[in-house]
Design a protein around this motif. Structure first.
Motif, PDB file in Angstrom:
ATOM      1  N   ALA A   1       3.288   3.164  12.149  1.00 35.14           N
ATOM      2  CA  ALA A   1       3.053   2.393  13.531  1.00 35.14           C
ATOM      3  C   ALA A   1       2.108   1.394  13.352  1.00 35.14           C
ATOM      4  O   ALA A   1       2.100   0.276  13.938  1.00 35.14           O
ATOM      5  N   GLU A   2       0.887   1.864  12.858  1.00 34.30           N
ATOM      6  CA  GLU A   2      -0.312   1.051  12.776  1.00 34.30           C
ATOM      7  C   GLU A   2       0.101  -0.264  11.963  1.00 34.30           C
ATOM      8  O   GLU A   2      -0.355  -1.175  12.236  1.00 34.30           O
ATOM      9  N   ARG A   3       0.689  -0.035  10.731  1.00 34.39           N
ATOM     10  CA  ARG A   3       0.910  -1.084  10.069  1.00 34.39           C
ATOM     11  C   ARG A   3       1.581  -1.938  10.761  1.00 34.39           C
ATOM     12  O   ARG A   3       1.519  -3.468  10.712  1.00 34.39           O
ATOM     13  N   LEU A   4       2.668  -1.720  11.533  1.00 37.31           N
ATOM     14  CA  LEU A   4       3.818  -2.665  12.212  1.00 37.31           C
ATOM     15  C   LEU A   4       2.970  -3.526  13.335  1.00 37.31           C
ATOM     16  O   LEU A   4       3.155  -4.432  13.419  1.00 37.31           O
ATOM     17  N   ARG A   5       2.220  -2.637  13.863  1.00 38.70           N
ATOM     18  CA  ARG A   5       1.452  -3.420  15.050  1.00 38.70           C
ATOM     19  C   ARG A   5       0.536  -4.526  14.323  1.00 38.70           C
ATOM     20  O   ARG A   5       0.429  -5.637  14.922  1.00 38.70           O
ATOM     21  N   LEU A   6      -0.220  -4.085  13.228  1.00 40.01           N
ATOM     22  CA  LEU A   6      -1.140  -5.022  12.686  1.00 40.01           C
ATOM     23  C   LEU A   6      -0.485  -6.308  12.116  1.00 40.01           C
ATOM     24  O   LEU A   6      -0.639  -7.630  12.377  1.00 40.01           O
ATOM     25  N   LEU A   7       0.932  -6.206  11.503  1.00 38.19           N
ATOM     26  CA  LEU A   7       1.762  -7.336  11.022  1.00 38.19           C
ATOM     27  C   LEU A   7       2.245  -8.029  12.059  1.00 38.19           C
ATOM     28  O   LEU A   7       2.378  -9.181  12.015  1.00 38.19           O
ATOM     29  N   GLU A   8       2.470  -7.467  13.208  1.00 37.50           N
ATOM     30  CA  GLU A   8       3.024  -8.367  14.445  1.00 37.50           C
ATOM     31  C   GLU A   8       1.832  -9.296  14.720  1.00 37.50           C
ATOM     32  O   GLU A   8       2.100 -10.298  15.186  1.00 37.50           O
ATOM     33  N   GLU A   9       0.557  -8.577  15.174  1.00 31.17           N
ATOM     34  CA  GLU A   9      -0.428  -9.324  15.559  1.00 31.17           C
ATOM     35  C   GLU A   9      -0.694 -10.408  14.783  1.00 31.17           C
ATOM     36  O   GLU A   9      -1.157 -11.543  15.173  1.00 31.17           O
ATOM     37  N   HIS A  10      -0.915 -10.104  13.353  1.00 35.65           N
ATOM     38  CA  HIS A  10      -1.350 -11.311  12.621  1.00 35.65           C
ATOM     39  C   HIS A  10      -0.175 -12.611  12.263  1.00 35.65           C
ATOM     40  O   HIS A  10      -0.751 -13.457  12.440  1.00 35.65           O
ATOM     41  N   ALA A  11       1.064 -12.005  12.531  1.00 35.44           N
ATOM     42  CA  ALA A  11       2.136 -13.077  12.313  1.00 35.44           C
ATOM     43  C   ALA A  11       1.896 -13.792  13.390  1.00 35.44           C
ATOM     44  O   ALA A  11       2.166 -15.195  13.225  1.00 35.44           O
ATOM     45  N   LYS A  12       1.716 -13.266  14.796  1.00 35.88           N
ATOM     46  CA  LYS A  12       1.829 -13.932  16.022  1.00 35.88           C
ATOM     47  C   LYS A  12       0.557 -15.080  15.788  1.00 35.88           C
ATOM     48  O   LYS A  12       0.816 -16.226  16.297  1.00 35.88           O
ATOM     49  N   GLU A  13      -0.433 -14.641  15.486  1.00 36.41           N
ATOM     50  CA  GLU A  13      -1.833 -15.324  15.271  1.00 36.41           C
ATOM     51  C   GLU A  13      -1.292 -16.588  14.497  1.00 36.41           C
ATOM     52  O   GLU A  13      -1.990 -17.753  14.883  1.00 36.41           O
ATOM     53  N   VAL A  14      -1.138 -16.362  13.300  1.00 38.12           N
ATOM     54  CA  VAL A  14      -0.822 -17.450  12.356  1.00 38.12           C
ATOM     55  C   VAL A  14       0.506 -18.262  12.501  1.00 38.12           C
ATOM     56  O   VAL A  14       0.586 -19.319  11.714  1.00 38.12           O
ATOM     57  N   GLN A  15       1.260 -17.691  13.228  1.00 37.74           N
ATOM     58  CA  GLN A  15       2.785 -18.248  13.216  1.00 37.74           C
ATOM     59  C   GLN A  15       3.448 -18.511  11.777  1.00 37.74           C
ATOM     60  O   GLN A  15       3.830 -19.353  11.505  1.00 37.74           O
ATOM     61  N   ARG A  16       3.203 -17.322  11.039  1.00 39.28           N
ATOM     62  CA  ARG A  16       3.793 -17.343   9.881  1.00 39.28           C
ATOM     63  C   ARG A  16       4.375 -15.948   9.271  1.00 39.28           C
ATOM     64  O   ARG A  16       4.139 -15.118   9.748  1.00 39.28           O
ATOM     65  N   PRO A  17       5.599 -16.086   8.559  1.00 37.76           N
ATOM     66  CA  PRO A  17       6.201 -14.805   8.389  1.00 37.76           C
ATOM     67  C   PRO A  17       5.277 -14.003   7.098  1.00 37.76           C
ATOM     68  O   PRO A  17       4.690 -14.570   6.491  1.00 37.76           O
ATOM     69  N   ILE A  18       5.381 -12.612   7.399  1.00 35.67           N
ATOM     70  CA  ILE A  18       4.605 -11.821   6.410  1.00 35.67           C
ATOM     71  C   ILE A  18       5.641 -10.830   5.792  1.00 35.67           C
ATOM     72  O   ILE A  18       6.288 -10.218   6.623  1.00 35.67           O
ATOM     73  N   VAL A  19       5.422 -10.732   4.436  1.00 40.60           N
ATOM     74  CA  VAL A  19       6.280  -9.821   3.567  1.00 40.60           C
ATOM     75  C   VAL A  19       5.011  -9.028   3.165  1.00 40.60           C
ATOM     76  O   VAL A  19       4.289  -9.047   2.748  1.00 40.60           O
ATOM     77  N   TYR A  20       5.427  -7.690   3.401  1.00 39.17           N
ATOM     78  CA  TYR A  20       4.583  -6.478   3.108  1.00 39.17           C
ATOM     79  C   TYR A  20       5.271  -5.452   2.175  1.00 39.17           C
ATOM     80  O   TYR A  20       6.313  -4.911   2.626  1.00 39.17           O
ATOM     81  N   ILE A  21       4.763  -5.462   1.036  1.00 37.39           N
ATOM     82  CA  ILE A  21       5.188  -4.546   0.088  1.00 37.39           C
ATOM     83  C   ILE A  21       4.280  -3.268   0.021  1.00 37.39           C
ATOM     84  O   ILE A  21       3.078  -3.455  -0.481  1.00 37.39           O
ATOM     85  N   ASN A  22       4.953  -2.137   0.018  1.00 37.07           N
ATOM     86  CA  ASN A  22       4.347  -0.923  -0.066  1.00 37.07           C
ATOM     87  C   ASN A  22       4.618  -0.027  -1.257  1.00 37.07           C
ATOM     88  O   ASN A  22       5.784   0.206  -1.485  1.00 37.07           O
ATOM     89  N   THR A  23       3.671   0.552  -1.999  1.00 34.96           N
ATOM     90  CA  THR A  23       4.155   1.554  -3.026  1.00 34.96           C
ATOM     91  C   THR A  23       4.467   2.775  -2.225  1.00 34.96           C
ATOM     92  O   THR A  23       4.519   3.041  -1.086  1.00 34.96           O
ATOM     93  N   ILE A  24       5.080   3.735  -3.163  1.00 36.49           N
ATOM     94  CA  ILE A  24       5.707   4.972  -2.550  1.00 36.49           C
ATOM     95  C   ILE A  24       5.685   6.088  -3.667  1.00 36.49           C
ATOM     96  O   ILE A  24       5.337   6.028  -4.691  1.00 36.49           O
ATOM     97  N   GLY A  25       5.441   7.299  -3.369  1.00 38.12           N
ATOM     98  CA  GLY A  25       5.487   8.520  -4.083  1.00 38.12           C
ATOM     99  C   GLY A  25       3.988   9.213  -3.769  1.00 38.12           C
ATOM    100  O   GLY A  25       2.995   8.699  -2.930  1.00 38.12           O
ATOM    101  N   GLY A  26       3.459  10.338  -4.596  1.00 38.18           N
ATOM    102  CA  GLY A  26       2.575  11.088  -4.253  1.00 38.18           C
ATOM    103  C   GLY A  26       1.526  10.845  -5.685  1.00 38.18           C
ATOM    104  O   GLY A  26       2.082  10.757  -6.711  1.00 38.18           O
ATOM    105  N   GLN A  27       0.276  10.752  -5.378  1.00 32.74           N
ATOM    106  CA  GLN A  27      -0.637  10.776  -6.297  1.00 32.74           C
ATOM    107  C   GLN A  27      -1.943  11.648  -5.811  1.00 32.74           C
ATOM    108  O   GLN A  27      -2.674  11.342  -4.947  1.00 32.74           O
ATOM    109  N   ASP A  28      -2.040  12.754  -6.779  1.00 27.10           N
ATOM    110  CA  ASP A  28      -2.748  13.798  -6.316  1.00 27.10           C
ATOM    111  C   ASP A  28      -2.915  14.188  -4.733  1.00 27.10           C
ATOM    112  O   ASP A  28      -1.948  14.413  -4.484  1.00 27.10           O
ATOM    113  N   GLU A  29      -4.009  13.868  -4.059  1.00 26.90           N
ATOM    114  CA  GLU A  29      -3.763  14.392  -2.497  1.00 26.90           C
ATOM    115  C   GLU A  29      -3.065  13.105  -1.947  1.00 26.90           C
ATOM    116  O   GLU A  29      -3.022  13.402  -0.572  1.00 26.90           O
TER     117      GLU A  29
END
Length: 543
Positions: free
Chosen positions: A183-211
């Motif tokens: 939810a924090e990420r989505l709020r951040l993306l929403e805020e920045h996209a509104k500020e700069v009026q540009r679409p943002i594509v956000y690619i995140n990794t997945i899976g476990g690594q140690d802790e």
């Protein structure tokens, strides 16, 4: 009107496996082109090395391996697709966190991450030099502004990319999961996209690594901050984003959006993912755990079965004189319910042998926790013997509440290779157990309902030595995650005696936690990389 298909490659790299990660990228681009007609494929931050590579970055051969992998990618990858991928790199004697752009068989440009996080689990300033310039790359009429993870959270590089002419912002990320992070990420993306009026594509990794565990959730928001595409959490895969150019603006089209999941499901998936990837990536055949008939081992067993399958999980009941009959019954019932191997190994002969050997040394002393700990340590010896003989990793089962106050035995119930519950408070253990049973029967109801006990002494209950877990966890959250002083916690309405008792236990038991197995991080402040306190110090708990 033009259109453009960008595919978010939400994949799970293996740290250090540079050739393997390059192969994963080559295959993903091939699939993205065939299945989605991709014009652009974007991979997560540091995909080629895996995240976080830590001191592997200091290995002299790292740069040579990366050059070889990038050369093979340039040779093997489709020349029709723009590939944007993360990797570390040494340039003019300095190491950077980079995003490289590969097109038509050539590496066209590189962007260096500008903001290097150095808080919580992040330690990037140890390894990398900050970039200083934005990068905007023109591909088929779309001007792509590159960002890497913290660049988006800081915000300054976002504006710099827009000032440099970016039509679409593309952010490569390795963003670890914790409670409420999606939810924090989505709020951040929403805020920045509104500020700069540009679409943002956000690619995140997945899976476990140690802790650390990464939940995915790659997405795209439009220039108004509206979510248009959201990839599934906890699933690797390729997710397309379709862009259409209208009036010189590139607009993302509405696509698939993963439904919101409840907090218990998200947390449970994090624990399953972390355990599964730790065991599989480390090459263990499976796990073995002590099944006591209590709530922690019961939930740990359910997680292990969901992560690995019942055929890769073995359980052992190790009763002593104080083990209740219902504990034996419940443990056996759960093992049968989940279809795992179950056996009973009595520890009484071992405990009595130790007690007899120590009798002269203990002469004139009263019975105390020493004798209780002997029981736990005998169990630890048996579990480690099974681990060695069968190639199974010992899964420990202590929760965060217990680890915080030292309610665990060194070389006893703390022995093992991994702990799925290490960062899960006791109150959440109960919530997760109830949620898991709603999906399908996994834990006997009596295990959830009965008062918790270590069963190391007659009629023992956890409440004999600790506050009620609801109170305990509330104090711990404020002290560990909120860094509140004892006085501030008391002012928040908690009993003075309880607060000072808990705070002193937390401070005193740092040495124990340093020797505990690694476990899945699911809160904003876990023991380990997050919270580094000196073992020996003169700090007073009231300060």
């Amino acid at each position: 009107m033009q259109d453009l298909t960008l595919v978010m490659a939400q994949l799970d790299p293996l740290v250090g496996d540079i050739p393997g990660n390059a192969d994963r990228a080559i295959e993903a681009v091939r699939e993205a082109r065939i299945e989605h007609g991709a014009d652009i494929v974007v991979f997560p931050e540091l995909f080629l090395s895996g995240y976080p590579p830590e001191d592997l970055l200091l290995r002299p051969s790292m740069e040579a391996r990366l050059r070889h992998a990038r050369a093979r990618m340039a040779e093997k990858m489709s020349r029709e697709v723009l590939v944007i991928i993360g990797y570390p790199g040494v340039r003019e004697g300095k190491r950077y966190n980079l995003a490289g752009l590969l097109y038509n068989g050539e590496w066209q440009a590189e962007y260096a991450k500008q903001h290097l996080p150095n808080y919580q689990v992040f330690d990037e300033q140890r390894y990398f030099t900050s970039g200083t310039e934005p990068l905007v790359f023109d591909h088929k009429g779309a001007r792509l502004g590159l960002l890497i993870c913290e660049d988006l959270w800081d915000g300054t590089p976002v504006q710099a990319a827009c000032d440099a002419g970016a039509d679409i912002l593309v952010s490569l990320n390795a963003s670890p999961y914790h409670h409420d992070k999606p939810a924090e990420r989505l709020r951040l993306l929403e805020e920045h996209a509104k500020e700069v009026q540009r679409p943002i594509v956000y690619i995140n990794t997945i899976g476990g690594q140690d802790e650390l565990v990464f939940d995915g959730g790659s997405c795209c928001v439009d220039g108004f901050g509206q979510l248009q595409v959201l990839a599934p959490y906890w699933q690797a895969g390729l997710m397309p984003v379709q862009f259409v150019q209208r009036d010189n603006l590139w607009e993302p089209q509405a696509g698939e959006i993963e439904p919101e999941v409840e907090a218990e499901e998200s947390l449970y998936c994090a624990l399953v993912t972390g355990l599964r990837d730790y065991v599989n990536k480390s090459g263990f055949q499976g796990v073995v755990l002590g099944l006591s008939g209590g709530i922690d081992s019961a939930l740990s067993l359910a997680i292990a079965v969901d992560a690995l399958g019942p055929q890769r999980v073995q359980t052992v009941m190790m009763p002593y004189h104080y083990t209740a009959d219902i504990s034996r019954q419940d443990a056996a019932e759960q093992a049968e319910l989940l279809g795992v191997h179950y056996e009973t190994l009595a520890i009484a002969p071992m405990v009595e042998a130790f007690t007899e050997t120590l009798a002269d040394s203990f002469a004139g002393t009263e019975r105390d926790t020493t004798e209780e700990n002997l029981q736990s340590r005998c169990r630890g010896v048996l579990l480690m013997a099974l681990s060695n003989k069968k190639g199974l990793m010992v899964l420990t089962t202590g929760n965060k509440s217990e680890m915080a106050v030292g309610y665990a035995t060194l070389y006893g119930d703390m022995v093992g290779g991994y702990n799925a519950l290490k960062d899960v408070y006791k109150t959440w253990v109960y919530r997760l157990a109830r949620w898991r049973n709603q999906q399908s029967p996994a834990i006997p109801e009596r295990v959830i309902e009965r008062p918790p006990s270590a069963e190391l002494a007659p009629d023992q209950q956890d409440s004999d030595s600790l506050p009620d877990y609801g109170v305990l966890d509330a104090i711990l959250m404020r002290y560990i995650e909120g860094d509140m002083s004892a006085e501030a916690i008391i002012e928040a309405g908690y009993e003075e005696d309880d607060v000072y008792h808990v705070v002193k236990l937390v401070d005193r038991c740092e040495y124990k936690r340093r020797q505990a197995p690694v476990g899945v991080r699911v809160t904003p402040r876990a023991f380990g990389r997050d919270r580094r306190y000196p073992i020996v110090n003169g700090w007073q708990p009231g300060e």
